[in-house]
Design an enzyme around this catalytic site. Structure first.
Site, mmCIF file in Angstrom:
data_model
loop_
_atom_site.group_PDB
_atom_site.id
_atom_site.type_symbol
_atom_site.label_atom_id
_atom_site.label_comp_id
_atom_site.label_asym_id
_atom_site.label_seq_id
_atom_site.Cartn_x
_atom_site.Cartn_y
_atom_site.Cartn_z
ATOM 1 N N ASP A 20 0.821 -1.215 0.000
ATOM 2 C CA ASP A 20 0.000 0.000 0.000
ATOM 3 C C ASP A 20 0.858 1.269 0.000
ATOM 4 O OD1 ASP A 20 -2.654 1.051 -0.109
ATOM 5 O OD2 ASP A 20 -2.364 1.784 1.938
ATOM 6 N N HIS B 195 3.574 1.730 -1.800
ATOM 7 C CA HIS B 195 3.808 1.999 -3.216
ATOM 8 C C HIS B 195 2.552 2.585 -3.868
ATOM 9 C CE1 HIS B 195 6.880 -1.362 -2.749
ATOM 10 N NE2 HIS B 195 7.603 -0.396 -3.258
ATOM 11 N N GLU C 83 9.728 8.742 1.676
ATOM 12 C CA GLU C 83 10.668 9.259 2.677
ATOM 13 C C GLU C 83 11.216 8.171 3.599
ATOM 14 O OE1 GLU C 83 8.803 12.514 4.720
ATOM 15 O OE2 GLU C 83 9.366 13.948 3.141
ATOM 16 N N GLN D 93 18.156 8.012 0.262
ATOM 17 C CA GLN D 93 18.019 7.777 -1.179
ATOM 18 C C GLN D 93 17.329 8.959 -1.842
ATOM 19 O OE1 GLN D 93 16.668 3.874 -3.090
ATOM 20 N NE2 GLN D 93 14.778 5.045 -3.139
ATOM 21 N N SER E 191 7.251 -2.002 3.935
ATOM 22 C CA SER E 191 8.416 -2.401 3.159
ATOM 23 C C SER E 191 8.140 -3.743 2.512
ATOM 24 C CB SER E 191 9.646 -2.514 4.064
ATOM 25 O OG SER E 191 10.729 -3.124 3.381
ATOM 26 N N SER E 192 8.697 -3.942 1.320
ATOM 27 C CA SER E 192 8.550 -5.246 0.666
ATOM 28 C C SER E 192 9.171 -6.360 1.500
ATOM 29 C CB SER E 192 9.205 -5.204 -0.715
ATOM 30 O OG SER E 192 8.609 -4.196 -1.505
#
Length: 283
Positions: A35, A37, A151, A156, A188-189
């Site tokens: 969610d 993403h 964020e 990154q 996170s994946s």
């Protein structure tokens, strides 16, 4: 929903869109979508006519080959999730390694004015050269008007802004707030790989960060870091890799607080063999 696996294909589709003066957003991902993403995609769609979502597990940004091998790959599920957001306004780009690297799977070398040597850069050798290489490549292929990044990977995000600035790339970089599970764990994946007991323990990370934020008003950065280190030293399951309080502009650890600067606390924690990162704005 249109899915493209070759850069020539997606470039032709993008050229057709731009010939109609449509605006284009880009959301780069490594797949295993969640969610968090989808929130990036929704924000991109709110600001652009069409959005390209790239799904590519980039080998050059992994310093640990085992992590690369284990990284979840769920393309069919990812496409199904994207369809719940929009069936007509999302283009999916799922390139092969050959399509991106053309037989030379190595990173470019970048100078990000020192941002690459702080925090994650100290623990993941070459990581940000890999990030810079793949993001720059996607910018060259897609040529979006805007690109969207979360964020959670704040360092990154800062490095990609620096990439655009130093290479004079005409793209607006949009940072999006961290999306969290109901228990506070940053999405996170990698969360899908957590064993049940570690999944239950992991919200302790954000709980500790929230307390650090409260302490920031009255305690020094060093005192807060000592307190966080003690919390994890006493935890049965979670192992602290680092806790750093840094200036959001330079990402350098704070020595003495200034009212003219903004600060964040950055943390990396191992839950068994799964590495989790998070951060929180302190002021």
């Amino acid at each position: 929903m249109e899915v493209y696996s070759e850069k020539q294909q997606i470039r032709a589709a993008i050229d057709a869109l731009k010939s109609k003066n449509l605006t284009l957003g880009l959301v780069p991902t490594m797949g295993a979508l969640h969610d968090g993403h989808l929130q990036l995609v929704k924000k991109a769609l709110a600001n652009n006519d069409k959005v390209v979502v790239s799904v590519f597990v980039n080998p050059t940004q992994f310093d640990n080959n085992e992590d690369l091998v284990k990284y979840p790959r769920t393309l069919e599920k990812d496409i199904a999730l994207l369809k719940t957001v929009s069936r007509n306004d999302i283009l999916v780009y799922t390139p092969t390694i050959e399509d991106i690297y053309e037989g030379n799977t190595v990173s470019e070398n970048f100078d990000f004015d020192g941002l690459e040597f702080e925090m994650e850069g100290k623990f993941r050798h070459g990581h940000f050269d890999g990030v810079g290489t793949i993001v720059k490549r996607f910018f060259e292929i897609v040529k979006p008007h805007q690109a969207y990044f979360g964020e959670k990977d704040f360092q990154q995000l800062a490095i990609i802004k620096k990439l655009v600035e130093k290479h004079d790339i005409p793209i607006t970089i949009v940072g999006c707030k961290i999306h969290r599970e109901a228990n506070g764990l940053a999405m996170s994946s990698r969360n899908t790989r957590l064993k049940p007991e570690y999944k239950k323990a992991a919200p302790f990370i954000f709980k500790t960060l929230k307390t650090a934020k409260e302490l920031f008003g009255t305690k020094s950065a060093n005192k807060i870091i000592e307190w966080v280190e003690k919390q994890f030293a006493n935890h049965d399951l979670l192992e602290l890799e680092y806790i750093i309080i840094a200036d959001t502009e330079t990402l350098k650890p704070v020595k003495r607080k200034s009212n003219q600067k903004s600060y964040r606390a950055f943390i990396a924690v191992y839950a068994d063999d799964i590495r989790l990162i998070d951060n929180i704005a302190l002021n």
